[in-house]
Design a protein around this motif. Structure first.
Motif, short mmCIF file in Angstrom:
data_model
loop_
_atom_site.label_atom_id
_atom_site.label_comp_id
_atom_site.label_asym_id
_atom_site.label_seq_id
_atom_site.Cartn_x
_atom_site.Cartn_y
_atom_site.Cartn_z
N GLY A 1 5.13 -53.42 32.59
CA GLY A 1 4.79 -54.73 33.15
C GLY A 1 5.91 -55.24 34.03
O GLY A 1 6.98 -54.65 34.10
N VAL A 2 5.65 -56.35 34.70
CA VAL A 2 6.67 -57.00 35.51
C VAL A 2 6.74 -58.47 35.14
O VAL A 2 5.77 -59.06 34.66
N ALA A 3 7.90 -59.04 35.36
CA ALA A 3 8.08 -60.47 35.15
C ALA A 3 7.65 -61.22 36.39
O ALA A 3 7.51 -60.65 37.47
N SER A 4 7.43 -62.50 36.24
CA SER A 4 7.15 -63.36 37.39
C SER A 4 8.26 -64.38 37.53
O SER A 4 8.99 -64.66 36.58
N ARG A 5 8.37 -64.92 38.72
CA ARG A 5 9.33 -65.98 38.92
C ARG A 5 8.88 -67.22 38.14
O ARG A 5 7.70 -67.55 38.13
N LEU B 1 -0.26 -59.73 39.11
CA LEU B 1 -1.55 -59.25 38.58
C LEU B 1 -1.75 -57.76 38.82
O LEU B 1 -2.41 -57.09 38.02
N ALA B 2 -1.18 -57.23 39.90
CA ALA B 2 -1.35 -55.81 40.20
C ALA B 2 -0.84 -54.94 39.06
O ALA B 2 -1.45 -53.92 38.70
N ALA C 1 -3.21 -52.68 36.56
CA ALA C 1 -2.63 -51.41 36.08
C ALA C 1 -2.85 -51.23 34.59
O ALA C 1 -3.17 -50.12 34.13
N VAL C 2 -2.70 -52.30 33.81
CA VAL C 2 -2.92 -52.19 32.37
C VAL C 2 -4.39 -51.89 32.09
O VAL C 2 -4.71 -51.08 31.20
N PHE C 3 -5.29 -52.50 32.85
CA PHE C 3 -6.71 -52.18 32.68
C PHE C 3 -6.98 -50.71 32.93
O PHE C 3 -7.72 -50.06 32.18
#
Length: 262
Positions: A104-108, A124-125, A130-132
């Protein structure tokens, strides 16, 4: 799960003869989960995207636990890349028993009113689309009796200012997990989410989600124990969900945040 050896596999370890795919596994929570499953005897498919050096260092450390490790790079935002990841894993090990969707990635941290289209799409990407793709491929390819474990966030359970994009992105997979729990139950497959609280390294230490020292202190103080989480806190729960003893836990959201936001 394939290659079943009863309650304990070769060497007496409870996941001996099983294979686990862990996404986002070179460091932090992902690596801790991969190591925890390997300690129980599971062979590991160690996914990474760009941290090749760290991935191979993690793989070498895990091999010392007496299991086989296959490091594989894949861009999970591309469905064809996810399919190839599963193809290579199954070709090497003969099957998959456990899939941990951790990447996953963090958001600002910013108010919803200030989130740009580009930032929303970026988060969301990885955290949703990607997780979906990973969860969908797990549903198609996992051995009967398998385990699907999604690493989510406790920010989806309690509102926090500045977490609009991140919490929104994580909630998509939470819904998919509940659906999979019903769709795959007839095959003996369970699907659960671990809603992790703040962990002291990884997202919080660097990059877009990095917290100031003052904010880290504030977040730590929100837990009754007065500290941030450790990767091992999350890994121990993932280990349990992968074991035969957890077969009656399905479709659940396990909040693992030290009691923050009770």
């Amino acid at each position: 799960m394939h290659q079943s050896n009863g309650p304990r596999g070769p060497g007496g370890r409870r996941l001996g003869g099983k294979t686990a795919l862990v996404t986002g596994a070179p460091r932090s929570i992902g690596r801790a989960i991969a190591e925890a499953l390997a300690e129980e005897g599971a062979n590991i498919v160690l996914h990474y995207r760009s941290r090749e050096t760290e991935a191979h260092e993690a793989a070498e450390a895990i091999r010392k636990l007496g299991v086989d490790v296959l490091p594989l790079s894949a861009d999970l935002t591309r469905s064809s890349s996810v399919q190839e990841l599963f193809d290579l894993a199954i070709a090497h090990f003969g099957g998959l028993d456990i899939v941990v969707a951790n990447a996953g990635v963090a958001s600002r941290l910013q108010p919803v009113a200030e989130i740009s289209d580009a930032e929303f799409d970026r988060v969301l990407a990885v955290n949703t689309r990607a997780v979906f793709y990973v969860l969908r491929e797990a549903a198609r390819r996992l051995s009967d009796g398998g385990r699907i474990i999604n690493i989510s966030s406790s920010s989806t359970q309690s509102a926090g200012a500045g977490f609009g994009a991140y919490a929104t992105s994580k909630n998509g997979a939470n819904a998919t997990i509940r659906t999979l729990a019903k769709e795959l139950a007839s095959r003996g497959i369970t699907a659960n989410s671990i809603h992790s609280g703040a962990v002291g390294d990884g997202f919080l230490a660097a990059g877009d989600g990095a917290l100031s020292p003052e904010m880290r202190q504030y977040v730590a103080a929100s837990a009754p124990a007065g500290r941030l989480g450790e990767p091992s806190d999350i890994a121990s729960v993932a280990r349990f969900l992968a074991l035969p003893e957890a077969e009656w836990i399905n479709g659940q959201a396990l909040v693992v945040n030290g009691g923050s936001w009770i």
